[in-house]
Enzyme design. Structure first.
Site, PDB file in Angstrom:
ATOM      1  N   ARG A   1     -15.702  -0.072 -18.584  1.00  0.00           N
ATOM      2  CA  ARG A   1     -15.073  -0.856 -19.905  1.00  0.00           C
ATOM      3  C   ARG A   1     -15.780  -1.644 -20.630  1.00  0.00           C
ATOM      4  O   ARG A   1     -16.340  -2.696 -19.923  1.00  0.00           O
ATOM      5  CB  ARG A   1     -13.543  -1.279 -19.423  1.00  0.00           C
ATOM      6  CG  ARG A   1     -12.790  -2.308 -20.606  1.00  0.00           C
ATOM      7  CD  ARG A   1     -12.427  -1.374 -21.759  1.00  0.00           C
ATOM      8  NE  ARG A   1     -11.509  -1.869 -22.494  1.00  0.00           N
ATOM      9  CZ  ARG A   1     -11.015  -1.305 -23.580  1.00  0.00           C
ATOM     10  NH1 ARG A   1     -11.556  -0.443 -24.111  1.00  0.00           N
ATOM     11  NH2 ARG A   1     -10.110  -2.227 -24.356  1.00  0.00           N
TER      12      ARG A   1
ATOM     13  N   GLU B   1      10.424  -1.808   7.734  1.00  0.00           N
ATOM     14  CA  GLU B   1       9.987  -2.121   9.195  1.00  0.00           C
ATOM     15  C   GLU B   1       9.912  -3.437   9.600  1.00  0.00           C
ATOM     16  O   GLU B   1       8.930  -4.244  10.196  1.00  0.00           O
ATOM     17  CB  GLU B   1       8.725  -1.516   9.726  1.00  0.00           C
ATOM     18  CG  GLU B   1       8.998   0.024   9.744  1.00  0.00           C
ATOM     19  CD  GLU B   1       7.847   0.974  10.330  1.00  0.00           C
ATOM     20  OE1 GLU B   1       7.208   0.262  11.144  1.00  0.00           O
ATOM     21  OE2 GLU B   1       7.498   1.914   9.983  1.00  0.00           O
TER      22      GLU B   1
END
Length: 390
Positions: A275, A370
């Site tokens: 870019r 978890e």
């Protein structure tokens, strides 16, 4: 994407066998997983054929004994495999981690006869597992679960609802924690329930902000009858089994988080190099370079933390505190790296044309599953201050 030097993952592998294994994993990730990841996640498709391929390649049982179809690999190696899979597609890395979690109670607490009967199909026979602890009214407070199993002669009859079950509705077996005694953790027992058991049904999958290719659903057990030979461990031992499984499972989540963060960083680096603004690549601007450096540092420190915990586990030493630290740090790091990757891409990062917006949506759940990161802080503090503190 530009060529880069080998990552520390290569240098951390302890044996030639492990290095050959990682070469295989990277080839599968590059050829079979990554190309369709964005399309399949957008469509909400679960890649069951990929899990069959992983099973055939011996990747669904890496940390378990070869005598029962496993790979005899230490956690130090297994976790780096998870990282590689998750960097290609989190649904796959997380799915392998959940499957390993679901097989743990049988592998660690089952009788030799139970392991001989069931483990080979789980680890190398194409079966896929799910882990059933949480319920609609008991998430972090897992010891208050209400699903109940009642003995009837040589069988058990299980009734209740499990919630937030990864692979819910598609799993071939479910490791289910159910109450067989009084209230509290000592009244819970673990069971191995076939996915086609009569009375077991799945609700429609949850509509999630990310991981749309990985089905998460409630599981209803309505008078599910299983023989006592499918009870894992002793009656009342289920909660201890569940916690032991989660201690190892949290390392799997940590590794998956590092894999996701790696993917986000790679995308950000590639974009920054191509870019151009103000006549040069945006990678030339110091502010952006510092951002990328911080992202890379979070990833490296996360990998070092989960590997240190894995080596403790492999040596048979206590690792619960370090596993909680790894899960906490790596998932927080993944979230920040994903946020920063979106920032590097600017407006493009906020569109579905680039994968970093998906990484951001996926990173969030890793801070929750978890054991939320608040629970991890409680575990760490308890080890620092003593179990009698709150």
């Amino acid at each position: 994407m530009p060529d880069r030097a080998p990552t520390p993952v290569d240098r951390a592998l302890p044996t030639d066998e492990a290095r050959h294994l990682m070469t295989l994993v990277r080839d599968i990730a590059r050829r079979e997983i990554a190309p369709a990841a964005a399309e399949e996640e957008a469509a909400g498709r679960f890649p069951r054929a990929l899990f069959t391929l992983l099973s055939q390649a011996g990747l669904l049982g890496l940390p378990y004994a070869s005598a029962h179809g496993g790979g005899d690999q230490p956690y130090e190696v297994y976790l780096q495999v998870l990282e590689e899979l998750a960097s290609a597609r989190l649904t796959v890395g997380l799915g392998v981690s959940v499957h390993t979690l679901a097989a743990y109670p049988l592998a660690a607490y089952g009788t030799e006869e139970q392991r001989a009967v069931h483990l080979p199909a789980m680890l190398g026979g194409g079966l896929l597992g799910a882990y059933c602890l949480s319920e609609p009214s008991s998430g972090s407070d897992a010891a208050s679960l209400r699903t109940r199993a009642v003995r009837d002669g040589d069988t058990w009859v299980i009734g209740g609802t499990k919630a937030w079950i990864t692979h819910g509705g598609i799993a071939d077996f479910y490791t289910v924690m159910a109450r067989t005694g009084g209230e509290g953790p000592r009244g819970i027992t673990a069971f191995l329930v076939p996915g086609d058991a009569e009375g077991l049904t799945a609700a429609p999958p949850e509509r999630k902000m990310g991981l749309k290719g990985s089905p998460t659903a409630q599981i209803h057990l309505d008078g599910v009858r299983i023989p006592d030979t499918r009870r894992l461990g002793e009656e009342g031992q289920g909660f201890a089994i569940a916690l032991a499984a989660l201690d190892s499972g949290r390392l799997g989540i940590a590794a998956c988080a590092v894999g996701l963060a790696r993917a986000a960083l790679d995308e950000a680096v590639a974009y920054a190099l191509r870019r151009r603004q103000f006549g040069r690549p945006i990678a030339d601007f110091q502010g952006l370079r510092f951002l990328l450096a911080d992202m890379a540092t979070r990833i490296e420190s996360g990998r070092a933390l989960y590997l240190a915990a894995a080596r403790l586990r492999d040596a048979g030493r206590p690792f619960v505190r370090q596993a909680a630290m790894a899960k906490l740090h790596c998932t927080d790091a993944a979230m920040q790296v994903a946020v920063d990757a979106v920032q590097v891409l600017g407006g493009y990062g906020y569109t579905a044309d680039f994968p970093v917006e998906r990484y951001l949506r996926e990173a969030k759940v890793l801070q929750i599953v978890e054991g939320t990161n608040q629970i991890q802080r409680m575990v760490i503090a308890r080890h620092l201050l003593g179990p009698e503190t709150r």
